[in-house]
Design a protein around this motif. Structure first.
Motif, PDB file in Angstrom:
ATOM      1  N   VAL A 237       1.027  -1.222   0.211  1.00 28.76           N
ATOM      2  CA  VAL A 237       0.056   0.094  -0.123  1.00 28.76           C
ATOM      3  C   VAL A 237       0.688   1.158  -0.038  1.00 28.76           C
ATOM      4  CG1 VAL A 237      -1.948  -1.196   0.969  1.00 28.76           C
ATOM      5  CG2 VAL A 237      -0.247  -0.128   2.398  1.00 28.76           C
ATOM      6  N   GLU A 238       0.435   2.404  -0.354  1.00 32.78           N
ATOM      7  CA  GLU A 238       1.113   3.488  -0.416  1.00 32.78           C
ATOM      8  C   GLU A 238       1.185   4.071   1.197  1.00 32.78           C
ATOM      9  OE1 GLU A 238      -1.352   6.186  -2.542  1.00 32.78           O
ATOM     10  OE2 GLU A 238       0.114   6.023  -4.332  1.00 32.78           O
ATOM     11  N   ARG A 239       2.395   4.501   1.396  1.00 33.39           N
ATOM     12  CA  ARG A 239       2.757   4.861   2.850  1.00 33.39           C
ATOM     13  C   ARG A 239       1.980   6.211   3.202  1.00 33.39           C
ATOM     14  NH1 ARG A 239       7.548   5.223   6.419  1.00 33.39           N
ATOM     15  NH2 ARG A 239       7.562   6.996   7.595  1.00 33.39           N
ATOM     16  N   MET A 240       1.321   6.318   4.147  1.00 32.97           N
ATOM     17  CA  MET A 240       0.242   7.288   4.453  1.00 32.97           C
ATOM     18  C   MET A 240       1.251   7.917   6.050  1.00 32.97           C
ATOM     19  SD  MET A 240      -3.423   5.861   4.225  1.00 32.97           S
ATOM     20  CE  MET A 240      -4.131   7.241   5.103  1.00 32.97           C
ATOM     21  N   ASP A 241       1.775   9.408   5.738  1.00 27.74           N
ATOM     22  CA  ASP A 241       2.150   9.902   7.009  1.00 27.74           C
ATOM     23  C   ASP A 241       0.854  10.548   7.696  1.00 27.74           C
ATOM     24  OD1 ASP A 241       4.712   9.330   6.403  1.00 27.74           O
ATOM     25  OD2 ASP A 241       4.912  10.830   4.973  1.00 27.74           O
ATOM     26  N   ILE A 242       0.781  10.211   8.943  1.00 27.41           N
ATOM     27  CA  ILE A 242      -0.309  10.499   9.650  1.00 27.41           C
ATOM     28  C   ILE A 242       0.214  11.157  11.039  1.00 27.41           C
ATOM     29  CG2 ILE A 242      -2.458   9.558  10.896  1.00 27.41           C
ATOM     30  CD1 ILE A 242      -2.318   7.206   9.054  1.00 27.41           C
ATOM     31  N   LEU A 243      -0.604  12.238  11.416  1.00 28.62           N
ATOM     32  CA  LEU A 243      -0.380  12.717  12.671  1.00 28.62           C
ATOM     33  C   LEU A 243      -1.292  12.085  13.718  1.00 28.62           C
ATOM     34  CD1 LEU A 243       1.062  15.011  14.646  1.00 28.62           C
ATOM     35  CD2 LEU A 243      -0.772  16.499  13.716  1.00 28.62           C
ATOM     36  N   VAL A 330       7.326  17.632  16.677  1.00 34.31           N
ATOM     37  CA  VAL A 330       6.426  16.381  17.049  1.00 34.31           C
ATOM     38  C   VAL A 330       7.329  15.174  16.455  1.00 34.31           C
ATOM     39  CG1 VAL A 330       4.783  14.626  16.317  1.00 34.31           C
ATOM     40  CG2 VAL A 330       4.230  17.357  16.856  1.00 34.31           C
ATOM     41  N   PRO A 331       7.694  14.244  17.260  1.00 31.99           N
ATOM     42  CA  PRO A 331       8.564  13.128  16.950  1.00 31.99           C
ATOM     43  C   PRO A 331       7.799  12.106  16.074  1.00 31.99           C
ATOM     44  CG  PRO A 331       7.792  12.800  19.048  1.00 31.99           C
ATOM     45  CD  PRO A 331       7.306  14.007  18.541  1.00 31.99           C
ATOM     46  N   THR A 332       8.734  11.341  15.160  1.00 30.51           N
ATOM     47  CA  THR A 332       8.398  10.400  14.290  1.00 30.51           C
ATOM     48  C   THR A 332       8.645   9.120  14.811  1.00 30.51           C
ATOM     49  OG1 THR A 332       8.590  11.835  12.529  1.00 30.51           O
ATOM     50  CG2 THR A 332       8.357   9.608  12.065  1.00 30.51           C
ATOM     51  N   ILE A 333       7.567   8.287  14.741  1.00 28.69           N
ATOM     52  CA  ILE A 333       7.647   6.827  15.629  1.00 28.69           C
ATOM     53  C   ILE A 333       7.230   5.915  14.541  1.00 28.69           C
ATOM     54  CG2 ILE A 333       6.890   5.146  17.237  1.00 28.69           C
ATOM     55  CD1 ILE A 333       8.365   7.504  18.300  1.00 28.69           C
ATOM     56  N   VAL A 334       8.092   4.933  14.007  1.00 27.06           N
ATOM     57  CA  VAL A 334       7.866   4.000  12.907  1.00 27.06           C
ATOM     58  C   VAL A 334       8.093   2.532  13.470  1.00 27.06           C
ATOM     59  CG1 VAL A 334       8.437   3.073  10.437  1.00 27.06           C
ATOM     60  CG2 VAL A 334       8.686   5.466  11.080  1.00 27.06           C
ATOM     61  N   PRO A 335       6.980   1.816  13.443  1.00 31.13           N
ATOM     62  CA  PRO A 335       7.236   0.233  13.892  1.00 31.13           C
ATOM     63  C   PRO A 335       8.214  -0.281  13.129  1.00 31.13           C
ATOM     64  CG  PRO A 335       4.892   0.919  13.236  1.00 31.13           C
ATOM     65  CD  PRO A 335       5.836   2.127  12.834  1.00 31.13           C
ATOM     66  N   THR A 367       2.673   5.919  10.598  1.00 28.89           N
ATOM     67  CA  THR A 367       2.103   5.458   9.298  1.00 28.89           C
ATOM     68  C   THR A 367       0.910   4.544   9.688  1.00 28.89           C
ATOM     69  OG1 THR A 367       3.564   3.513   9.263  1.00 28.89           O
ATOM     70  CG2 THR A 367       4.184   5.594   8.284  1.00 28.89           C
ATOM     71  N   GLN A 368       0.361   3.951   8.603  1.00 35.24           N
ATOM     72  CA  GLN A 368      -0.667   3.142   8.949  1.00 35.24           C
ATOM     73  C   GLN A 368      -0.212   1.611   9.486  1.00 35.24           C
ATOM     74  OE1 GLN A 368       0.521   3.884   6.068  1.00 35.24           O
ATOM     75  NE2 GLN A 368      -0.057   2.617   4.044  1.00 35.24           N
ATOM     76  N   ALA A 369       0.981   1.435   9.525  1.00 32.73           N
ATOM     77  CA  ALA A 369       1.485   0.494  10.202  1.00 32.73           C
ATOM     78  C   ALA A 369       1.508   0.564  11.825  1.00 32.73           C
ATOM     79  CB  ALA A 369       2.998   0.118   9.738  1.00 32.73           C
ATOM     80  N   ASP A 370       1.076   1.463  12.221  1.00 37.80           N
ATOM     81  CA  ASP A 370       1.084   1.865  13.689  1.00 37.80           C
ATOM     82  C   ASP A 370      -0.102   1.244  14.123  1.00 37.80           C
ATOM     83  OD1 ASP A 370       0.421   3.293  16.372  1.00 37.80           O
ATOM     84  OD2 ASP A 370       2.173   4.433  15.628  1.00 37.80           O
TER      85      ASP A 370
END
Length: 999
Positions: A237-243, A330-335, A367-370
């Motif tokens: 899927v397309e990566r979605m950057d989400i707040l 705001v920090p970025t958290i990626v699984p 992202t939506q992987a969260d």
């Protein structure tokens, strides 16, 4: 002599994703056009795999009436520097027949997939052309007038030669693609284009390949070209950057108003988007524990605001305090990184910098992987209109469902003993009634003078195991139109024996209990009141003999057998391990047709549902968007490749009901049904292992007004199977569990059980926190597949004729050989036949080598795309409006008597032809049986005598001599033939059949 006004115009727009021919991974391409003996070529585009020419060419058409005999050939070459060997290298070709050319000069350009010239050609990519004929429309161009189509459909089953599947599939197009039966010749989307920018194509219902930029990189030819080589979560899927904003709770909030009470709720504002939590009455330490998700690409602000407000019914909401967050910090958290822990933040006031109270929050980019994605309130799922900002997030979020495990319950009613009857009923007409949930079955009435009736009937029920329901058994006496209860028993299924094979189950006697209801009408709404026996006065000696068990060796079909996604037995110990994993990325839908009105315009609130095995998934609902993007990925274990994945798109009607002020019903009191938009089925065995399929599937819906394209569903699919041996082993195993062959279930019984199984699954899924509506489950499981449809009946008939077309063509070819229409071919067939007669050991090797070579030849035409819905094969485009109205009519019918009479007469006409055809086939079979049945004693005596003489001849004559003589007799030249039928044919036609004894 006046010149012909017709010209063929060709605009070479460009090419895409060509094969690299030079050492630098590029090519210098040009196009050469050939039509009616004239060749023209474009300029050379140096070092470009995606060249753009936009050059126009015109060809004179010498004779417009012969246009169907001409074709346009377009060859793509790579320009090689002058060498001793060659100056150009082949990159691909396309062919367009003349009878498929459009007469409109403003026709849109079409992408054609480049074909190979030979087996070893290296070809890939597409060529974009705009082809049309100028001047008056040629007289030979085929066109289907509505009146002709109407006549074909109203005449019932017509000649299949005039309406084959290939013509029906291409009749709606202005460009008939070369070899339209093969998927590789269908137009595909430009790889360099955005995945959702789909232009209108001439084949409105065609499948198109896309090249989206997924989380794993860009996909070209089924592989990532600039991403990881191994599969990973959310790479389809397309990566979605989400707040993400997680609001946990608050403490020590200040009081408001004279009474000092506080009704707090939180409002999270990100630019024009805002989300709110529920409010609490008189609570200074509320706990919300809710997550909000805002799409980063839509945010046009520098800071995030979190406001705590007081809910005041009498006036506008009052701000208690707020917290602001600059977005650049705001920090970025990626699984698989650990999720951000919430912290306490002090509240700020509007007049005072620091006020009493704190709120616990966590703000991060993900992202939506969260893990919070599925439970969050999404800004892209709610429009900006204030009237829609308070939609409950529980009705629009994504969800994974687990369907219940289904079992068969087999009940064998053997007999009853010492039935108790009333004094005025000396000879009861007794039957047994079984009821489990909404399933109600009964035996045939039996009369017995000794009050010991014997039924020996067997029934099957469908049930779930969480928990097992009770089976209510009642013995009743039918007196006229009135049923009298004799006795009843309540059977607990959790005490019933379970079996996984065909071993015999011991029978049991069940005592019948008295009931407070002695007479009751035959109505399912009247329940029998069972009373447990606590004293000797409540019991009597009547009992019933049963054999009952729970079957675990069957697979309970909750889908149509052909479209089933699972064939495993119910019992866990009988299930085989999985052979692979199916991954599905639901990207989005483009061009959805408006489903409902809102604010004086058409809109849709759509979501997708995917089903495979006992796992159902549902994406979040995208509100007020006709081109929604979901970008959600799911996976399933695969146990058999001969299974089907089903993906459906629906409109969420619950949001429409909230607009009207009622969350459940419409103005007439009926429930709002979720509208079906379209459905896609993908068979796993048609997918290559490891290949990523990125296509846009047309969502085709059939309405009473005709077939309609409701949009295009964009999917990314990958099937992973690490072991080829496991796949080969599965192909050698039976498709269904063993019990389906040892103790098969009849087709009529299977249809009834399928209907009950779907209802049980629907009743189970509708009880979830986010219910999956009953109409959605029924549509995904295709519960109405067995309903009569004249359109579908015609389609199936012509499918049968199409499968037999090869046999018909073989007979036609052989008859032409026998009649010596082509003497050279007949002589060659003679040579081949006598060679096989002389060397009979070569017969089977010749057959198998022919099949081998045919398979190799067809390899070049193998389908590159997964199968998709064909409106031509379904006869949806040619269906008469009255036939569609009949197909969508309810059961029983609600139409006027004159319409029903007309449809009944039409059905009788069509069924009469099928009946005659079936009777002719039966006559031929019965005549073969009559050869030895002595119904015609003389004919049977002649045949028996012939068999005896033939046995002697074959005993003393070599077999190859007999075969050669028979061949010469069959292949006799026409001048030595008689114009009337031969003796054996006349003899066979005189044999009797059972049609003589039909009433």
């Amino acid at each position: 002599m006046m010149s012909n006004p017709h010209k063929l115009g060709v605009v070479v727009v460009g090419a895409h994703n060509l094969y690299p021919e030079d050492d630098e991974g590029s090519c210098s391409a040009f196009v050469e056009l050939s039509f009616d003996g004239l060749r023209l070529r474009t300029t050379v585009k140096e070092k470009d795999l995606n060249p753009v020419w936009n050059e126009s060419f015109y060809f004179n058409i010498s004779e417009s009436s012969h246009l169907d005999k001409l074709r346009l050939d377009a060859y793509v070459y790579h320009s090689v520097k002058p060498t001793y060997f060659k100056t150009k290298s082949f990159l691909g070709k396309i062919r367009i027949p003349g009878d498929s050319l459009s007469t409109y000069s403003d026709d849109i350009a079409t992408d054609f997939l480049l074909e190979k010239r030979g087996i070893f050609s290296h070809v890939r990519g597409e060529l974009t052309l705009k082809v049309y004929v100028t001047g008056p429309e040629p007289s030979n161009m085929s066109s289907s007038t509505p009146t002709a189509q109407e006549q074909l459909m109203t005449q019932g089953i017509s000649n299949p030669a005039t309406r084959n599947a290939e013509e029906a599939e291409t009749r709606h197009t202005s460009h008939r693609l070369p070899n339209p039966s093969h998927h590789e010749n269908q137009p595909r989307q430009r790889p360099g284009a955005p995945p959702f920018s789909i232009k209108d194509d001439t084949c409105g219902f065609a499948l198109k390949e896309t090249s989206p930029n997924l989380g794993g990189g860009q996909v070209v030819a089924g592989r990532f070209i600039n991403g990881p080589k191994t599969a990973s979560a959310y790479d389809l899927v397309e990566r979605m950057d989400i707040l993400y904003v997680k609001v946990v709770n608050a403490r020590d909030l200040p009081s408001r108003g004279v009474t000092g009470s506080l009704n707090p709720f939180v409002e999270v504002k990100a630019g024009n988007y805002k989300g709110t939590t529920k409010h609490f009455e008189k609570q200074k330490n509320p706990v919300w524990n809710q997550v909000f998700a805002f799409s980063k690409e839509r945010m046009q602000m520098r800071e995030l605001e979190v406001l705590i407000k007081h809910k005041d019914p009498s006036q506008d909401d009052d701000i208690v305090g707020y917290v602001t967050f600059p977005l650049h910090v705001v920090p970025t958290i990626v699984p698989p990184e650990s999720p951000l822990e919430p912290k306490w933040y002090p509240l700020e006031g509007q007049r005072v910098r620091r006020i009493k109270g704190e709120v616990m929050l966590a703000v991060w980019y993900g992202t939506q992987a969260d893990t919070a994605f599925s439970e969050a309130w999404h800004s892209d799922a709610v429009p900006l209109h204030s009237s829609q900002s308070q939609i409950d997030s529980t009705v629009i979020r994504s969800k994974i469902y687990q369907a219940p495990r289904l079992w068969y319950v087999r009940v064998n009613i053997i007999e009853a003993q010492d039935l108790f009857v009333r004094e005025d009923d000396n000879l009861p007409n007794a039957y047994v009634r079984l009821k489990m949930g909404n399933q109600d079955l009964r035996t045939k009435p039996v009369q017995d003078q000794n009050l010991n009736p014997i039924w020996n009937e067997e029934f099957l029920f469908v049930t779930t195991d969480d928990p097992f329901p009770d089976l209510v058994l009642s013995v009743e006496d039918r007196v006229g139109n009135k049923d009298t209860l004799i006795g009843s028993a309540l059977i607990k299924l959790h005490d019933v024996q379970m079996r996984v094979d065909d071993r015999s189950i011991p029978s049991r006697w069940f005592n019948l209990e008295k009931s407070s209801v002695t007479d009751h009408p035959d109505d399912a709404t009247n329940e029998v009141l069972l009373q447990e026996s606590n004293s000797g006065d409540d019991t009597f000696s009547s009992r019933v003999h049963l054999r009952i068990c729970i079957e675990g060796g069957y697979h309970v079909f909750d889908e149509t057998a052909y479209y089933s996604s699972d064939f495993r037995p119910t019992a866990e110990q009988l299930r085989r391990p999985s052979i692979g994993v199916l991954e599905l990325g639901i990207l989005g839908v483009v061009g959805i047709q408006p489903i409902k009105p809102r604010d004086d315009r058409g809109t849709a609130d759509t979501y997708c549902v995917a089903k495979y095995g006992d796992k159902w998934v549902r994406t979040r609902t995208i509100v007020d968007n006709l081109s929604p993007k979901y970008n959600e990925q799911y996976n399933w274990e695969v146990f058999d490749p001969a299974t089907v994945l089903t993906v459906g798109v629906f409109d969420n009607s619950e949001l429409l009901s909230e607009v009207h002020g009622d969350s459940n019903t419409n103005n007439s009191g009926n429930y709002y049904k979720h509208q079906k938009i379209g459905r896609v089925r993908i068979r796993i065995s048609t997918l290559e292992v490891g290949r990523i399929y990125t296509h846009s599937y047309p969502l085709v819906a059939l309405h009473p007004s005709g077939v309609k394209k409701m949009g295009e569903l964009h999917l990314a699919i990958r099937f992973l199977c690490p072991s080829l041996l496991n796949r080969l082993y599965i192909y050698s195993q039976p498709l269904l569990p063993k019990m389906h062959y040892v103790s098969p279930i009849s087709d009529m019984e299977s249809d009834r059980l399928h209907f009950q199984a779907v209802n049980l699954v629907a009743a189970w899924l509708v009880q979830d926190e986010l219910p999956l509506r009953k109409e959605v489950v029924r549509y995904m499981c295709d519960i109405d597949v067995h309903m009569f449809s004249l359109r579908r009946s015609k389609a199936n008939f012509f499918r049968v004729m199409s499968t037999l077309s090869g046999l018909f063509a073989l007979f036609k070819w052989f008859s032409e050989i026998c009649m010596w229409k082509n003497p050279i071919m007949t002589v060659l067939v003679h040579v081949l036949f006598f060679m096989l007669v002389r060397f009979p050991q070569l017969i089977f090797p010749t057959i198998f080598i022919y099949l081998f070579l045919t398979g190799l030849w067809n390899f070049r035409f193998r389908p590159l795309y997964p199968p998709h819905i064909s409106t031509g094969l379904s006869y949806a485009e040619l269906a008469h409006p009255d036939e569609l109205d009949e197909e969508f009519d309810s059961f029983p019918t609600t139409r006027r008597p004159d319409i029903v009479r007309m449809r009944y007469d039409r059905l009788r006409s069509v069924a009469g032809r099928i009946q005659t055809l079936a009777g002719d086939v039966a006559v031929y079979g019965e005549r073969i049986q009559a050869l030895l049945s002595w119904r015609d004693s003389l004919a049977t005596a002649l045949f028996v005598t012939f068999c005896f003489v033939a046995a002697l001849v074959f005993y003393f004559t070599p077999i190859h001599v007999v075969v050669a003589l028979a061949w010469l007799l069959i292949m006799m030249p026409p001048r030595f033939r008689r114009s009337w039928p031969s003796g054996p044919i006349n003899f066979f036609r005189r044999l009797p059949a059972k049609a003589d004894i039909l009433l």
